[in-house]
Design a protein around this motif. Structure first.
Motif, PDB file in Angstrom:
ATOM      1  N   ALA A 227       0.842  -1.194   0.000  1.00  0.00           N
ATOM      2  CA  ALA A 227       0.000   0.000   0.000  1.00  0.00           C
ATOM      3  C   ALA A 227       0.879   1.246   0.000  1.00  0.00           C
ATOM      4  CB  ALA A 227      -0.913   0.007   1.237  1.00  0.00           C
ATOM      5  N   PRO A 228       1.355   1.637  -1.193  1.00  0.00           N
ATOM      6  CA  PRO A 228       2.160   2.866  -1.242  1.00  0.00           C
ATOM      7  C   PRO A 228       1.323   4.046  -0.770  1.00  0.00           C
ATOM      8  CG  PRO A 228       1.941   1.824  -3.428  1.00  0.00           C
ATOM      9  CD  PRO A 228       1.087   1.053  -2.504  1.00  0.00           C
ATOM     10  N   GLY A 229       1.899   4.877   0.091  1.00  0.00           N
ATOM     11  CA  GLY A 229       1.108   5.975   0.659  1.00  0.00           C
ATOM     12  C   GLY A 229       0.066   5.464   1.634  1.00  0.00           C
ATOM     13  N   GLY A 230       0.287   4.254   2.128  1.00  0.00           N
ATOM     14  CA  GLY A 230      -0.727   3.602   2.948  1.00  0.00           C
ATOM     15  C   GLY A 230      -0.933   4.203   4.323  1.00  0.00           C
ATOM     16  N   ALA A 231      -0.040   5.093   4.735  1.00  0.00           N
ATOM     17  CA  ALA A 231      -0.242   5.771   6.017  1.00  0.00           C
ATOM     18  C   ALA A 231      -0.823   7.177   5.817  1.00  0.00           C
ATOM     19  CB  ALA A 231       1.069   5.878   6.790  1.00  0.00           C
ATOM     20  N   HIS A 232      -0.954   7.598   4.575  1.00  0.00           N
ATOM     21  CA  HIS A 232      -1.423   8.964   4.306  1.00  0.00           C
ATOM     22  C   HIS A 232      -2.763   9.217   4.970  1.00  0.00           C
ATOM     23  CE1 HIS A 232      -3.289  12.255   1.924  1.00  0.00           C
ATOM     24  NE2 HIS A 232      -2.051  12.719   1.961  1.00  0.00           N
ATOM     25  N   PHE A 233      -2.956  10.322   5.595  1.00  0.00           N
ATOM     26  CA  PHE A 233      -2.176  11.538   5.697  1.00  0.00           C
ATOM     27  C   PHE A 233      -1.310  11.598   6.929  1.00  0.00           C
ATOM     28  CE2 PHE A 233      -5.162  12.889   8.880  1.00  0.00           C
ATOM     29  CZ  PHE A 233      -6.348  12.303   8.490  1.00  0.00           C
ATOM     30  N   THR A 234      -1.206  10.465   7.660  1.00  0.00           N
ATOM     31  CA  THR A 234      -0.296  10.454   8.801  1.00  0.00           C
ATOM     32  C   THR A 234       1.132  10.276   8.284  1.00  0.00           C
ATOM     33  OG1 THR A 234      -0.343   8.054   9.214  1.00  0.00           O
ATOM     34  CG2 THR A 234      -2.148   9.353  10.142  1.00  0.00           C
ATOM     35  N   SER A 235       2.096  10.402   9.184  1.00  0.00           N
ATOM     36  CA  SER A 235       3.495  10.344   8.760  1.00  0.00           C
ATOM     37  C   SER A 235       3.953   8.901   8.591  1.00  0.00           C
ATOM     38  CB  SER A 235       4.382  11.054   9.786  1.00  0.00           C
ATOM     39  OG  SER A 235       4.299  10.412  11.039  1.00  0.00           O
ATOM     40  N   CYS A 236       4.942   8.713   7.723  1.00  0.00           N
ATOM     41  CA  CYS A 236       5.571   7.406   7.565  1.00  0.00           C
ATOM     42  C   CYS A 236       7.048   7.645   7.272  1.00  0.00           C
ATOM     43  CB  CYS A 236       4.898   6.612   6.456  1.00  0.00           C
ATOM     44  SG  CYS A 236       5.480   4.909   6.330  1.00  0.00           S
ATOM     45  N   ALA A 237       7.744   8.165   8.291  1.00  0.00           N
ATOM     46  CA  ALA A 237       9.159   8.495   8.130  1.00  0.00           C
ATOM     47  C   ALA A 237       9.949   7.222   7.855  1.00  0.00           C
ATOM     48  CB  ALA A 237       9.678   9.150   9.413  1.00  0.00           C
ATOM     49  N   PRO A 238      10.970   7.276   7.015  1.00  0.00           N
ATOM     50  CA  PRO A 238      11.444   8.439   6.262  1.00  0.00           C
ATOM     51  C   PRO A 238      10.804   8.548   4.873  1.00  0.00           C
ATOM     52  CG  PRO A 238      12.981   6.645   6.012  1.00  0.00           C
ATOM     53  CD  PRO A 238      11.840   6.111   6.854  1.00  0.00           C
ATOM     54  N   ASP A 239       9.826   7.718   4.576  1.00  0.00           N
ATOM     55  CA  ASP A 239       9.246   7.762   3.232  1.00  0.00           C
ATOM     56  C   ASP A 239       8.480   9.064   2.981  1.00  0.00           C
ATOM     57  OD1 ASP A 239      10.175   5.273   2.169  1.00  0.00           O
ATOM     58  OD2 ASP A 239       8.786   4.236   3.490  1.00  0.00           O
ATOM     59  N   TYR A 240       7.737   9.506   3.974  1.00  0.00           N
ATOM     60  CA  TYR A 240       7.082  10.815   3.861  1.00  0.00           C
ATOM     61  C   TYR A 240       6.659  11.307   5.245  1.00  0.00           C
ATOM     62  CZ  TYR A 240       3.229   7.412   3.505  1.00  0.00           C
ATOM     63  OH  TYR A 240       2.396   6.351   3.689  1.00  0.00           O
ATOM     64  N   GLY A 241       6.508  12.623   5.313  1.00  0.00           N
ATOM     65  CA  GLY A 241       6.028  13.228   6.556  1.00  0.00           C
ATOM     66  C   GLY A 241       4.516  13.311   6.546  1.00  0.00           C
ATOM     67  N   ARG A 242       3.986  13.862   7.614  1.00  0.00           N
ATOM     68  CA  ARG A 242       2.532  14.044   7.685  1.00  0.00           C
ATOM     69  C   ARG A 242       2.102  15.058   6.627  1.00  0.00           C
ATOM     70  NH1 ARG A 242       2.014  15.825  12.840  1.00  0.00           N
ATOM     71  NH2 ARG A 242       2.257  13.670  13.468  1.00  0.00           N
ATOM     72  N   ASP A 243       0.985  14.803   5.971  1.00  0.00           N
ATOM     73  CA  ASP A 243       0.419  15.761   5.017  1.00  0.00           C
ATOM     74  C   ASP A 243      -0.434  16.745   5.815  1.00  0.00           C
ATOM     75  OD1 ASP A 243      -0.958  17.156   3.058  1.00  0.00           O
ATOM     76  OD2 ASP A 243      -1.271  15.393   1.786  1.00  0.00           O
ATOM     77  N   GLU A 244       0.240  17.801   6.297  1.00  0.00           N
ATOM     78  CA  GLU A 244      -0.420  18.729   7.225  1.00  0.00           C
ATOM     79  C   GLU A 244      -1.614  19.421   6.576  1.00  0.00           C
ATOM     80  OE1 GLU A 244       0.189  18.896  10.342  1.00  0.00           O
ATOM     81  OE2 GLU A 244       2.263  18.222  10.629  1.00  0.00           O
ATOM     82  N   GLU A 245      -1.445  19.762   5.303  1.00  0.00           N
ATOM     83  CA  GLU A 245      -2.523  20.476   4.627  1.00  0.00           C
ATOM     84  C   GLU A 245      -3.765  19.577   4.511  1.00  0.00           C
ATOM     85  OE1 GLU A 245      -1.306  22.248   0.915  1.00  0.00           O
ATOM     86  OE2 GLU A 245      -3.416  22.493   0.337  1.00  0.00           O
ATOM     87  N   PHE A 246      -3.514  18.333   4.136  1.00  0.00           N
ATOM     88  CA  PHE A 246      -4.659  17.437   4.001  1.00  0.00           C
ATOM     89  C   PHE A 246      -5.260  17.109   5.366  1.00  0.00           C
ATOM     90  CE2 PHE A 246      -6.982  13.507   3.373  1.00  0.00           C
ATOM     91  CZ  PHE A 246      -7.740  13.841   2.259  1.00  0.00           C
ATOM     92  N   GLN A 247      -4.409  17.017   6.365  1.00  0.00           N
ATOM     93  CA  GLN A 247      -4.919  16.766   7.707  1.00  0.00           C
ATOM     94  C   GLN A 247      -5.842  17.906   8.142  1.00  0.00           C
ATOM     95  OE1 GLN A 247      -2.940  14.604  11.052  1.00  0.00           O
ATOM     96  NE2 GLN A 247      -2.696  16.639  11.926  1.00  0.00           N
ATOM     97  N   ARG A 248      -5.461  19.135   7.779  1.00  0.00           N
ATOM     98  CA  ARG A 248      -6.345  20.280   8.094  1.00  0.00           C
ATOM     99  C   ARG A 248      -7.676  20.140   7.373  1.00  0.00           C
ATOM    100  NH1 ARG A 248      -1.584  23.207   8.330  1.00  0.00           N
ATOM    101  NH2 ARG A 248      -1.641  23.732   6.122  1.00  0.00           N
ATOM    102  N   THR A 249      -7.608  19.691   6.109  1.00  0.00           N
ATOM    103  CA  THR A 249      -8.853  19.459   5.362  1.00  0.00           C
ATOM    104  C   THR A 249      -9.721  18.438   6.084  1.00  0.00           C
ATOM    105  OG1 THR A 249      -7.719  19.935   3.289  1.00  0.00           O
ATOM    106  CG2 THR A 249      -9.796  18.716   3.128  1.00  0.00           C
ATOM    107  N   TYR A 250      -9.079  17.354   6.514  1.00  0.00           N
ATOM    108  CA  TYR A 250      -9.800  16.306   7.250  1.00  0.00           C
ATOM    109  C   TYR A 250     -10.451  16.870   8.510  1.00  0.00           C
ATOM    110  CZ  TYR A 250     -10.166  12.528  10.725  1.00  0.00           C
ATOM    111  OH  TYR A 250     -10.592  11.697  11.720  1.00  0.00           O
ATOM    112  N   ALA A 251      -9.684  17.716   9.216  1.00  0.00           N
ATOM    113  CA  ALA A 251     -10.157  18.192  10.512  1.00  0.00           C
ATOM    114  C   ALA A 251     -11.252  19.254  10.381  1.00  0.00           C
ATOM    115  CB  ALA A 251      -8.982  18.755  11.313  1.00  0.00           C
ATOM    116  N   THR A 252     -11.321  19.913   9.230  1.00  0.00           N
ATOM    117  CA  THR A 252     -12.244  21.041   9.120  1.00  0.00           C
ATOM    118  C   THR A 252     -13.429  20.778   8.184  1.00  0.00           C
ATOM    119  OG1 THR A 252     -10.819  21.967   7.397  1.00  0.00           O
ATOM    120  CG2 THR A 252     -10.489  22.792   9.639  1.00  0.00           C
ATOM    121  N   THR A 253     -13.373  19.667   7.444  1.00  0.00           N
ATOM    122  CA  THR A 253     -14.481  19.372   6.528  1.00  0.00           C
ATOM    123  C   THR A 253     -15.530  18.530   7.243  1.00  0.00           C
ATOM    124  OG1 THR A 253     -12.856  19.289   4.737  1.00  0.00           O
ATOM    125  CG2 THR A 253     -15.052  18.420   4.249  1.00  0.00           C
ATOM    126  N   PRO A 254     -16.799  18.890   7.132  1.00  0.00           N
ATOM    127  CA  PRO A 254     -17.825  18.037   7.741  1.00  0.00           C
ATOM    128  C   PRO A 254     -17.676  16.601   7.236  1.00  0.00           C
ATOM    129  CG  PRO A 254     -18.792  20.083   6.939  1.00  0.00           C
ATOM    130  CD  PRO A 254     -17.367  20.059   6.460  1.00  0.00           C
TER     131      PRO A 254
END
Lengths: 278, 239
Positions: A227-254
């Protein structure tokens, strides 16, 4: 050689309503989100979820799949309060077994070691005892006579974890700085499903990191899911960090809007909707 | 140099909490305690251990000197080699702390973080608290859920040790006969009366209330130029 590879949908198709499911990672870090998304696509419900909670808890709570949550917290880390968990609690929709972080760990250890409980110096004096009236204490049989909480084993029907690399037999490797407790979740469970960024040949694992990065052992693993990107939008160091922008979308969208926009299709559709290359 | 700010006095007050602790992990939660812990490490508490907030032990300049994933961090807590400065959504006179929820636990009016590690922290390693906005909403008669264990509920707990409470107004210890919160210092410009007004319960007040010391010129330079050049501290405590 047993090949345990399967799709995320195949993995969750083995879960049943009312099961106790442990989810690895910590807060908004290395959560097996592709498996959580597959769980959301499935009809499985009435779950007891055991988690150091992050958006896994928030999403499953928002979708009404959790009957009981066992957790010491739910947070998105950079956004301290998990909004959907919070809403579910404030609407009274969630049965909660709220225990301390160490009690939770001792519970997993007890399960992994096939013990009914482990004594832990945590919880006494706090309201953890009041809100969990089933908790018992135990007195040291030695001269000190001290009283401890007898933390019951957190035995799991299934564990879901996400790591950086795995082979087809279920050996899982983490390459970030923290193993969290993913190996323990697998050891505490009857079945374990390990998603990974990339499936590699066994020989590749040792080239990718030191032996101690080989966290999850195959004898505890039922299924391996690439599952590439399988932790998205959480972090999966060192492959990628947290997707902060998308996390904000998650947190603010009904939630209904978020679910419709991002979770209506399969994992590929999710990546396309997020605008993320595989 | 411009005048020392309230936030900078708070940094000093927090830093002082780790004085004399020796080779233990300073676990700060919040911006000002973090600056304070690193300041202490760079000055009067050179043996302190620091984390990067994730899984590494680091020196103040970020050099990695050890590995501390969550599982080892929890062992360090239960082994007592740590002095944590936690936050508090509610705190009472006995030092009971709540970060879980406001209102009845069964159905809270405001769900917060959860108990996190507060129960294990307070039974195993020295614990202090940091409150960046001292108010009646935080300093309450009774907390809605006891996460961190206060002195009145810690009977028989061998390693229970509440040290101090630092707020943006002053510093408290638990130095009364029944070990309740006692005001021992105010930050410059703050009156004892102001602290009383911002506290729901009647706090004990030391016979002589000190005034939080100012940073030395060297400390002030470290705070402003090395540890927090972006002035994040001012976003936590204004003025």
């Amino acid at each position: 050689m047993p090949d345990k590879t399967m799709t995320a949908d195949e993995a969750v198709s083995r879960l049943r309503d009312g099961m106790t499911v442990g989810i690895g990672g910590w807060g908004s870090r290395r959560k097996p989100m592709a498996l959580v998304r597959a769980l959301l696509r499935s009809g499985v419900t009435g779950l007891t979820v055991v988690s150091y909670g992050g958006p896994d808890v928030g999403m499953l709570a928002a979708a009404g799949r959790i009957r009981r949550l066992v957790a010491p917290f739910a947070t998105l880390d950079s956004i301290p309060l998990e909004p959907h968990f919070r809403a579910a609690r404030e609407r009274g929709e969630l049965d909660l077994t709220e225990v301390d972080e160490a009690m939770f760990l001792w519970g997993l250890r007890a399960a992994a070691n096939r013990l009914p409980f482990l004594p832990v110096r945590a919880g006494l004096g706090s309201d953890v005892m009041r809100i969990n009236p089933g908790l018992r204490t135990v007195t040291s049989p030695y001269d000190d006579g001290e009283t401890f909480v007898a933390m019951p084993a957190l035995r799991l029907d299934a564990a879901l974890v996400h790591v950086n690399r795995a082979d087809r037999r279920g050996n899982g490797q983490y390459l970030g700085p923290d193993p969290y407790f993913d190996d323990l979740f697998c050891e505490a469970a009857d079945t374990a499903y390990v998603s990974c960024e990339r499936i590699v040949d066994t020989a590749e694992l040792a080239k990718g990191g030191p032996p101690q990065s080989l966290l999850v052992k195959r004898h505890r693993v039922t299924g391996v899911i690439e599952a590439p990107g399988g932790a998205h939008f959480t972090s999966c160091a060192p492959d990628y960090g947290r997707d902060e922008e998308f996390q904000r979308t998650y947190a603010t969208t009904p939630w209904p809007e978020f679910a419709a926009r991002y979770l209506g299709g399969d994992e590929q559709a999710y990546r396309a909707a997020v605008g993320r290359r595989p | 140099m411009t005048e020392v700010t309230r936030a900078e006095h708070c940094v000093i007050a927090c830093a002082e909490e780790w004085r004399g602790d020796g080779e233990v992990l300073a676990s700060p939660m919040g911006v000002i305690p973090s600056v304070g812990a690193r300041l202490a490490r760079l000055t009067f508490a050179p043996d302190l251990l620091l984390t990067d907030g994730e899984a590494l032990l680091v020196t103040p300049d970020g050099t990695v000197e050890g590995w501390l994933p969550y599982r080892q961090h929890l062992t360090l807590v239960t082994g007592g080699r740590r002095h944590v400065m936690m936050g508090a959504s509610q705190l009472d006179r006995h030092g009971n702390q709540n970060i879980s929820c406001v209102g009845p636990w069964e159905r809270p009016s405001r769900q917060l973080l959860g108990v996190r590690g507060a129960p294990v922290n307070t039974l195993n390693n020295p614990t202090s608290y940091w409150v960046p906005r001292h108010s009646r909403r935080v300093f309450v008669e009774r907390v809605d859920l006891v996460c961190g264990v206060g002195n009145d509920r810690a009977a028989g707990a061998r390693y229970h040790c509440l040290r101090r409470v630092v707020s943006d107004l002053g510093v408290f210890d638990f130095g009364t006969p029944d070990r309740t919160m006692r005001l021992v210092a105010v930050h410059p410009g703050v009156t004892v009366e102001q602290v009383r007004e911002a506290t729901s319960f009647e706090p004990a007040v030391a016979d002589e209330v000190a005034v939080t010391r100012a940073p030395t010129p060297a400390e002030l330079r470290l705070i402003r130029e090395v540890l927090d050049p972006g002035n994040a501290r001012a976003r936590e405590v204004a003025g």
